[in-house]
Structures are given as C-alpha cells and as structure tokens.
Design an enzyme around this catalytic site. Structure first.
Site, PDB file in Angstrom:
ATOM      1  N   GLU A 298       2.678   5.083  -8.246  1.00  0.00           N
ATOM      2  CA  GLU A 298       1.680   4.561  -9.177  1.00  0.00           C
ATOM      3  C   GLU A 298       1.190   5.661 -10.122  1.00  0.00           C
ATOM      4  OE1 GLU A 298      -1.495   2.413  -7.173  1.00  0.00           O
ATOM      5  OE2 GLU A 298      -1.266   0.718  -8.511  1.00  0.00           O
TER       6      GLU A 298
ATOM      7  N   HIS B  16      19.260   6.905  12.396  1.00  0.00           N
ATOM      8  CA  HIS B  16      20.239   5.880  12.755  1.00  0.00           C
ATOM      9  C   HIS B  16      20.208   4.743  11.742  1.00  0.00           C
ATOM     10  CE1 HIS B  16      21.145   7.743  16.642  1.00  0.00           C
ATOM     11  NE2 HIS B  16      19.933   8.240  16.460  1.00  0.00           N
TER      12      HIS B  16
ATOM     13  N   LYS C  93      -1.486  -8.577 -13.056  1.00  0.00           N
ATOM     14  CA  LYS C  93      -2.814  -9.081 -12.684  1.00  0.00           C
ATOM     15  C   LYS C  93      -3.276 -10.142 -13.682  1.00  0.00           C
ATOM     16  CE  LYS C  93      -4.917  -5.049 -10.412  1.00  0.00           C
ATOM     17  NZ  LYS C  93      -5.977  -4.057 -10.473  1.00  0.00           N
TER      18      LYS C  93
HETATM   19  O1  PA5 Z   1      -4.588   3.338  -6.815  1.00  0.00           O
HETATM   20  C1  PA5 Z   1      -5.045   2.386  -7.405  1.00  0.00           C
HETATM   21  O2  PA5 Z   1      -5.856   2.495  -8.353  1.00  0.00           O
HETATM   22  C2  PA5 Z   1      -4.660   0.974  -6.996  1.00  0.00           C
HETATM   23  O3  PA5 Z   1      -3.667   0.987  -6.030  1.00  0.00           O
HETATM   24  C3  PA5 Z   1      -5.861   0.224  -6.471  1.00  0.00           C
HETATM   25  O4  PA5 Z   1      -6.355   0.872  -5.334  1.00  0.00           O
HETATM   26  C4  PA5 Z   1      -5.512  -1.228  -6.149  1.00  0.00           C
HETATM   27  O5  PA5 Z   1      -4.960  -1.863  -7.265  1.00  0.00           O
HETATM   28  C5  PA5 Z   1      -6.754  -1.973  -5.707  1.00  0.00           C
HETATM   29  O6  PA5 Z   1      -7.716  -1.888  -6.707  1.00  0.00           O
HETATM   30  P1  PA5 Z   1      -9.248  -2.054  -6.386  1.00  0.00           P
HETATM   31  O7  PA5 Z   1      -9.644  -0.945  -5.482  1.00  0.00           O
HETATM   32  O8  PA5 Z   1      -9.931  -2.003  -7.698  1.00  0.00           O
HETATM   33  O9  PA5 Z   1      -9.388  -3.369  -5.714  1.00  0.00           O
END
Ligand code: PA5
Length: 458
Positions: free
Chosen positions: A296, A325, A440
């Site tokens: 990410e 394995h 989203k």
């Molecule tokens: O690292 C990030 O920003 C994302 O993985 C968020 O943690 C994830 O999308 C969840 O978002 P939120 O904490 O706003 O619910």
C-alpha cells in the site's frame, strides 16, 4: 536509560561476493545511495511530528498509562475483546496477538488473565453469522473496539452498526458501555468521532499524522495488546530502541536505510518481488502485516511529480519451515526475480523441546534422536539460506534473540522506517493510498450512498 536495540541485519547474501556477479549487488551500487540517505533523513527530520508521526509513538508515555489502565479494566470483566477494523486497523493487532500469545489459545506467560482476543477483519456474511453465533452466549461479557482512522470505512461501519444493534437488542448489554471507538481525533474528519461524542462512548485517538498501516504502536494496536496481557511498555521500548538507530543519516549505521537501499537496487536490477519469510510460526502474521505496509505504501501509479510511473515491488508472505515444502521450489529454481528476507529467531520458544531419546529409534531416523526441534528448525533455516545463496538467489536475514514484545516493537519500527526510505527511493508518497479509493467510491455507489456513482458493469 534506554536499552539497546538487539536486532541484527545480515545483508551478506545480497551482494555479489556471496551470490555471484550479475545476481548480487556490487558494494559501489549501494554506496552511491548514501548521499541520498543523508538528504532523505534530513527531510524525515523536518517532517517528523508534522505530517509523519509513527516514529513519535513509542515515546507517548501518557498514552501507555491510559492504555494500561483501560486494558486492566477490560481484562477484569471481558471474556472476549473483539476488534472491528480492516487493513491497517486490524493487521497490527493480529500480528501482536499471533506473536505473543500461545499458539493454541491462552495468554502471554505471566499475564494471568482470561480474555480472548478476536480480530474481525472481514465482513464475509458467513464469518459474521458464525461470529454472532459464537459470541452470542457471552455477549454481556464481550467488549468491542471499533477501529477506523477515517471513521467511515464501509466494512468497519457496517460491523459497528450490526454490533450496536445486537447490543441494543440484548438484555444486560449496552453499546456505550461495551464499545470503545478508536478513530481520528477531529470530529470534522471522522463520523465515528462525532457519533462517539454525541452518545458518550469511550474513545481513543489515532493521531492525525499517523496513517492506518503506520498505526500499530498507537491505541490501534496497543489496546488489544494490553487487554491480551502483552507488556505494552516493552513493545514501545523495543520500538524506541530501533527508532534511535533508524533516524541516523549514516546509511551503514541505519539498518532500515541500508535494507531499503539494497532492496531498491535489486528492484532496479530486475528483481521486483520481495518475499518476507520469518522462521517462526509466531511471526507468520508479521509477514502479512509487512505485505500490506509494502504494497500500500510503494505500489503507486503516480510519482512525486504526479506523473504516471506505475511502480512498486510485489511483497509475498511465506513462513519457515512450512513453505520449504511449497513455494520454496519456485524461489530456488524459478525466475531470478525475487529477494528473500528471513527473520531468524535464536530461541524459538522452549530451547530444549527434544524430539525423542535414542532408544528404540529406527536406524534411518537415528539422526533425529537426541536432538531438539530447535536443532532441526535452525538447521533447516541455515540449509535453505545456503541453498539459495548457492543458486545465486539474493537473501538477507534479520536476526533476533527471541520473539517478545520488545523484539516485535523493534521489527515494527524497522519496517516502518524502511518503507519510508523506500518511498523516497521509488519516488512515491509512501503515506497515501489513492488506488483503493476508486473501489471504495464504486462500493458506495453500488450501495446507494448519496453523491457516489456506481461503476460501469459491462
Ligand atoms: O493503511 C491504511 O491507511 C489502510 O489500510 C487503512 O488502514 C484501511 O483502509 C482502513 O481504513 P480506516 O482505518 O480509515 O478504516
């Protein structure tokens, strides 16, 4: 006085001396990045406490006090403590619990409590139904920690609504008493914060400059840790000890910068896949946390100049010895496109779990008798590392004396710094995630949220 970091980074098998020219790095290739590390470190120092906050978290002793006190109170009455969250709001919790709780249930040694920690990071209807059935009889003795930085993520908010409804409808239950909300401190940014303020829920903040995947050392990861009996001070101390190494502008004194530079060079040299392979069952979930952090943060369409660059390494999670394995065949004989990071633990649990005595053992199996599982486990790691080296496959090893709150804190901080340096090297913003936003928006559109368009379906 702050105790010293105990993690060691062994990079020898990333270099051509060990794995051969054309496969390993030339030292000069990495040396030439050292000036850039000085620049990046200066920039990180400027941004520290401004738009980047993860490195400040281990020093927040006030938060540690509050978390410990709330953790004690919850552990006093909860049979179950359930985290409702996803992505960065869940993976750190899972990693801590997997690493520090006994593998088949129970609590960390010496903690003496009884609370079961559950992290519900999916809304699969079958899982939700099973969960409600499972927790039903114990609902009055169950607390829920709703964690969402944005305070609006559909998955987490739907879980929140579902559980709140359930608690409202069940005798002896109360959402306001049983739910703790962890979210952005600014009501203008978080719907959950507004709602929590209106109805008087207990709330913890996620600092504005700490994004989801960098939040494990905030209330996000610490509360479930404390309820589960983990020593959160040790976790924070370990992170602080590593922090003091990773803020150095001297590349060879800074393990996170060195690791980032070496992996980046391998990426440039045609190795886009990075495998995280702890030799520790308990650190299996750390590999998943790492994958999210890496993917990410670094997988981006736009570079810092807002031009299309479509970049980023592909992280893969593996675990030793199990994956010897399975995918190890590919790692050893497949394309030359991977760099493997091992996490080696000197003492994996009890050192002396003997396999068996020598009496009555078949001659073909005598080599195992009189040895311990530790002997076999370590031998398999050494053997795999050497085999990879001999097959010209780059690999490096993070070495720890044990899996503990302290060493886990070190690992969290190490990787968060490493990905921050990597962001600079790849030329991307490591702290945003614009790619997941479109999905989203489409979800909102499909679910009929006002102002959001659904996708074209054919
Ligand atoms: O690292 C990030 O920003 C994302 O993985 C968020 O943690 C994830 O999308 C969840 O978002 P939120 O904490 O706003 O619910």
């Amino acid at each position: 006085m702050q105790r010293k970091s105990v993690m060691d980074l062994d990079c020898a098998n990333l270099f051509e001396d060990a794995i051969g020219p054309g496969h390993g790095l030339r030292p000069a290739e990495v040396d030439m990045l050292s000036e850039r590390i000085e620049e990046y470190t200066a920039d990180i120092r400027k941004r520290r406490g401004e738009d980047i906050g993860f490195m400040e978290l281990p020093y927040d002793t006030r938060l540690a006090d509050e978390i410990e006190s709330k953790g004690r109170e919850l552990a006093g009455w909860c049979k179950n403590f359930v985290v409702l969250g996803i992505g960065g709001s869940a993976l750190g919790n899972i990693t801590i619990q997997n690493a520090l709780s006994p593998s088949f249930g129970g609590r960390p040694a010496g903690s003496g409590g009884k609370t079961r920690i559950i992290v519900l990071d999916n809304i699969d209807p079958a899982l939700m139904r099973d969960f409600v059935e499972f927790v039903g009889p114990d609902l009055p003795e169950t607390a829920f920690n709703v964690i969402t930085k944005s305070g609006s993520t559909a998955e987490t908010m739907s879980q929140f609504l579902h559980v709140r409804d359930l608690l409202r409808r069940t005798d002896g239950c109360s959402p306001e008493q049983q739910m703790i909300l962890t979210t952005d401190p600014d009501p203008a940014k978080s719907l959950l914060r507004r709602l929590g303020e209106k109805d008087g829920y207990c709330m913890f903040p996620i600092p504005a400059n700490v994004g989801g995947r960098f939040s494990v050392l905030s209330a996000v990861g610490l509360l479930s840790a404390a309820v589960g009996g983990v020593d959160v001070r040790e976790l924070m101390e370990g992170a602080a000890a590593m922090e003091s190494r990773c803020c150095s502008d001297v590349m060879y004194d800074n393990p996170a910068a060195l690791y980032a530079c070496a992996l980046f060079k391998h990426y440039e040299n045609g190795k886009p896949i990075t495998v995280m392979m702890p030799y520790s069952h308990r650190l299996g979930a750390l590999a998943l946390w790492y994958c999210q952090l890496w993917a990410e943060s670094l997988g981006k369409r736009n570079g810092l100049e807002k031009k299309d660059i479509f970049t980023g390494p592909t992280p893969i999670a593996s675990v030793g010895v199990t994956d010897q394995h399975s995918v190890m065949q590919l790692y050893q004989d497949g394309p030359f496109d991977k760099v493997i990071t091992f996490v080696e633990v000197d003492r994996c649990g009890e050192e002396g779990v003997p396999i068996c005595g020598s009496a009555g053992v078949e001659p073909q199996l005598q080599y195992l008798s009189g040895k311990s599982f530790n002997d076999l486990f370590q031998a398999e790691l050494v053997a795999t590392r050497c085999a990879l080296r001999d097959k010209h496959r780059p690999n490096c090893t993070l070495r720890l004396p044990e899996v503990s709150a302290r060493t886990l804190g070190e690992l969290f901080m190490f990787f968060q710094y490493a990905v921050t340096y990597s962001g600079y090297l790849y030329g991307v913003d490591a702290f945003d995630q614009p790619g997941v936003e479109l999905g989203k928006q489409y979800t909102y559109g499909l679910m009929g949220r006002e102002g959001c368009n659904p996708p074209r379906l054919s």
